[in-house]
Design a protein around this motif. Structure first.
Motif, short mmCIF file in Angstrom:
data_model
loop_
_atom_site.label_atom_id
_atom_site.label_comp_id
_atom_site.label_asym_id
_atom_site.label_seq_id
_atom_site.Cartn_x
_atom_site.Cartn_y
_atom_site.Cartn_z
N LEU A 1 90.41 89.43 44.31
CA LEU A 1 88.95 89.45 44.30
C LEU A 1 88.40 88.91 42.97
O LEU A 1 87.31 88.34 42.93
N THR A 2 89.18 89.08 41.88
CA THR A 2 88.79 88.47 40.60
C THR A 2 88.70 86.96 40.76
O THR A 2 87.74 86.33 40.28
N ILE A 3 89.72 86.38 41.42
CA ILE A 3 89.72 84.93 41.63
C ILE A 3 88.51 84.53 42.47
O ILE A 3 87.80 83.57 42.16
N ALA A 4 88.25 85.31 43.54
CA ALA A 4 87.12 84.98 44.40
C ALA A 4 85.81 85.04 43.60
O ALA A 4 84.93 84.20 43.78
N SER A 5 85.71 86.03 42.69
CA SER A 5 84.46 86.16 41.93
C SER A 5 84.28 84.95 41.02
O SER A 5 83.15 84.46 40.85
N VAL A 6 85.38 84.44 40.45
CA VAL A 6 85.27 83.24 39.61
C VAL A 6 84.77 82.07 40.47
O VAL A 6 83.91 81.28 40.04
N GLY A 7 85.28 81.99 41.71
CA GLY A 7 84.81 80.93 42.61
C GLY A 7 83.32 81.02 42.85
O GLY A 7 82.60 80.01 42.80
N THR A 8 82.82 82.25 43.07
CA THR A 8 81.38 82.41 43.32
C THR A 8 80.58 82.02 42.09
O THR A 8 79.56 81.32 42.20
N ILE A 9 81.04 82.46 40.92
CA ILE A 9 80.30 82.14 39.69
C ILE A 9 80.23 80.63 39.51
O ILE A 9 79.17 80.05 39.23
N LEU A 10 81.38 79.96 39.70
CA LEU A 10 81.41 78.51 39.47
C LEU A 10 80.58 77.76 40.51
O LEU A 10 80.09 76.67 40.23
N THR A 11 80.42 78.35 41.70
CA THR A 11 79.52 77.73 42.66
C THR A 11 78.12 77.64 42.06
O THR A 11 77.46 76.60 42.14
N GLY A 12 77.69 78.75 41.45
CA GLY A 12 76.38 78.73 40.79
C GLY A 12 76.35 77.75 39.64
O GLY A 12 75.37 77.02 39.45
N VAL A 13 77.44 77.70 38.85
CA VAL A 13 77.50 76.77 37.72
C VAL A 13 77.42 75.34 38.22
O VAL A 13 76.76 74.49 37.62
N ALA A 14 78.09 75.06 39.35
CA ALA A 14 78.09 73.70 39.88
C ALA A 14 76.70 73.29 40.32
O ALA A 14 76.32 72.12 40.19
N VAL A 15 75.91 74.25 40.84
CA VAL A 15 74.53 73.93 41.18
C VAL A 15 73.78 73.56 39.91
O VAL A 15 72.96 72.64 39.89
N GLY A 16 74.08 74.30 38.83
CA GLY A 16 73.54 73.94 37.52
C GLY A 16 72.10 74.34 37.34
O GLY A 16 71.67 75.38 37.84
N GLY A 17 71.35 73.53 36.61
CA GLY A 17 69.96 73.83 36.30
C GLY A 17 69.16 74.08 37.57
O GLY A 17 69.58 73.79 38.67
#
Lengths: 515, 118
Positions: A307-323
């Motif tokens: 689930l830690t790995i999954a949470s990193v995936g979710t965070i990076l999804t937001g980062v990829a959207v960016g500004g």
């Protein structure tokens, strides 16, 4: 000049050194020193957060050297936010550890403080080489913490973890020195200025260095396809250590955010924009595979690690959207997921050691003592990670979903995030019902160590943080919005590092200039 | 000189990657220390290769070697040395505790091929 910015690094370093000298002292003395230093770090983090509220990043020049030449510590909104998150988590993890975990290894307290020092340094440093140094500090401390007790399983997991991280560190060094070779500086603000002036024939080199850097950060953050070290390491680590490790993957995410918003922003041309083609697919794959891993895991600790790995995936999804609210949503989710994963790791430990030889495996075991509070805590952690309203996970995922509304790939992102949320829910309810409801007659209760009051306090504190993220969602979301605004216009950061305070110095010339 | 240096670093890195992918902890440790040495040489060469000049600027000297990569490589050597020492101790410990020097602490299932030289 205020010395406040050095405190989150100096205080744990000095306390850890003191603990090394006093390694024969009674455990009560060690606990007092460890706790005192961690509380001091938390106070310093709060002070830095309030100091940076005005908007201008704080800059601390070590040895008072003028800026591109000396070493700088910089605290902007993002650094302050990460410092406070780390300090809160470290306090709760240490509170849990002093109930008995820390007595198993002689060096637990110094290693814990060195880890906190490395984390804080990584968040505060203003140049790439010191980012490397602080990464190494937090890593070597984490090796020691992960193999505490020296059981074979832990040693084996630590060997894999250490090997991949040492290899990654060599790549990190190559990337950093390549950037120095082309641009003649390692100060991140100075790099941000210089990256626009790179000659056209050197652009390829800088892009290669940037991609190597991002690859290294992807190893630290456990992003697909570089996450295979994580499940074994985290699931075999002692519980309070695993709880602190919940923030370690986020250091990789932090470093990615920092270099992509500051140095490789693209600017006028897209040449220096490195992440956009692949960050979104990679983070969605990370999220999907992390969730599937959790679904297939046979132990509670392994589930939490996945689930830690999954949470990193979710965070990076937001980062990829960016500004445009993507980063703000990602940062809110980062706070939420760090705390929720820590809760799950701690409650897994409490559950596991109440079940005798069965441990945290997903098999029916003896009935639990204190089953109701343990079950409710597990329910709270699981529901928060899965994102059941009104938990902080629900709000975080909602923010991320909302930020993707205007993108082209909205259908794909929504599908992945929503389906993985359901699968997480399935995982947690399956694990919870097997562990808490399916009983066999106890044949022995030899290893029964019921939860102690202090451990409940630590869990309650983390749960309180998680609930606080819901109650104060509006101000926190507003704050993460401010972080995003500051990150997307890095001018104030660059200006603060390179310009202010220059009047005090005669600017050295001739050396260190453009090659 | 640049060519020799570049080819040397390249060969070292290639050997290090090969060793890293082997299944025994001894080759793993060798590979890691080789990789960090290659990295250190790379850092050093990023200050440009200038023979016969000192990194200190004094009156009357012509040209100087860039001191920053030399400082960086010193830090990197120290850290790399510490890390190699750690992982070597860890490998020995695993060997003693499991009786196997395979990186997984277990001998692989098919018949064991004797490793040469160790």
């Amino acid at each position: 000049m205020t010395h406040l910015l050095a405190a989150p690094i100096i205080v744990p370093a000095l306390a850890a050194a003191l603990l090394l000298v006093l390694h024969r002292a009674r455990i009560a003395v060690k606990r007092t020193i460890g706790m005192g230093a961690t509380v001091a770090v938390a106070v310093a983090a709060l002070a830095i957060l309030t100091e940076t509220r005005s908007g201008a990043p704080l800059v601390y020049r070590l040895g008072n050297w003028p800026s591109p030449f000396g070493i700088v510590l910089v605290a902007d909104h993002l650094s302050a936010f990460m410092l406070l998150l780390t300090a809160s988590l470290a306090l709760a993890a240490l509170l849990y550890a002093v109930q008995g975990w820390d007595a198993r290894g002689k060096l637990f307290h110094p290693l814990f403080l060195f880890q906190v020092m490395g984390l804080n340094g990584a968040f505060l440093t203003g140049d790439l080489f010191n980012l490397f140094v602080f990464f190494e500090i937090l890593l070597i401390a984490s090796y020691g913490l992960a193999m505490e007790g020296l059981e074979v399983e832990r040693l084996r997991a630590t060997l894999h973890y250490a090997a991949i991280n040492i290899a990654a560190s060599s790549v990190f060094l190559i990337a950093v020195s390549l950037m120095y070779g082309v641009m003649g500086t390692l100060n991140m603000a100075h790099l941000a200025e210089r990256v626009g002036e790179v000659r056209i024939e050197d652009v390829g080199l800088v892009r290669a260095a940037g991609l190597l850097l991002l690859g290294v950060f992807a190893v630290k953050a456990a992003v697909f396809p570089l996450y295979f070290w994580l499940p074994a390491t985290y699931s075999h680590a002692p519980a309070p250590v695993a709880a602190l490790f919940a923030v370690m993957t986020k250091v990789g995410v932090y470093a990615m955010i920092r270099v992509t918003t500051l140095i490789f922003t693209g600017g006028e041309s897209d040449v220096m924009e490195l992440t956009s083609p692949w960050l979104m697919p990679v983070s969605l794959i990370t999220l999907a595979l992390g969730t599937l891993g959790a679904l297939g895991a046979q132990r509670l600790a392994t589930i939490t690690a996945y689930l830690t790995i999954a949470s990193v995936g979710t965070i990076l999804t937001g980062v990829a959207v960016g500004g445009g609210k993507g980063l703000a949503a990602a940062l809110y989710y980062m706070a939420h997921s760090t705390i929720a994963i820590a809760i799950l790791f701690l409650v897994t430990d409490l559950l596991g050691r109440n079940r005798g030889a069965m441990g945290d495996q997903l098999h029916p075991g003896p009935p639990l003592r204190q089953a109701v509070p343990l079950g409710l805590t597990f329910l709270f952690g699981g529901a928060t990670v899965a994102g059941i309203p009104p938990s902080s996970g629900f709000l975080g995922k909602l923010m991320i979903l909302h930020s993707t509304m205007n993108g082209l790939s909205v259908v794909l992102i929504w599908t992945v995030i929503l389906v993985t949320s359901v699968l997480t829910l399935v995982t947690c309810s399956r694990a919870g019902s097997i562990v808490l409801w399916n009983h066999i007659e106890p044949d022995q209760l030899a290893h029964d160590r019921p939860p102690r009051a202090g451990e409940w306090v630590a869990l309650a504190a983390l749960a309180g943080c998680s609930i606080g993220l819901v109650i104060f969602a509006a101000p926190i979301a507003h704050y993460t919005g401010e972080i995003e605004a500051q990150l997307t216009s890095p001018g104030s950061y660059i200006h603060a590092v390179l310009e202010s305070g220059q009047d005090d110095f005669i600017r050295p010339h001739a050396m260190g200039g453009v090659r | 000189m640049e060519l020799v240096m570049a080819v040397g670093i390249g060969i070292m890195t290639a050997c290090a990657v090969y060793l890293l992918l082997r299944g025994r902890t001894f080759s793993l440790v060798l590979g890691l220390s080789m990789l960090s040495t290659a990295g250190n040489l790379f850092i050093f060469s990023m200050g440009r290769l200038r023979p016969g000049v000192s990194p200190i600027v004094a009156a009357g000297t012509e040209g100087y070697a860039d001191p920053v990569p030399q400082a960086l490589v010193l830090t990197a050597i120290v850290i790399g040395f510490g890390m190699t020492g750690f992982i070597m101790a860890l490998a020995v410990r695993i060997r003693l505790q499991t009786g196997s020097d395979h990186v997984d602490g277990l001998e692989p299932m098919p018949e064991r091929r004797p490793e040469q030289g160790s």
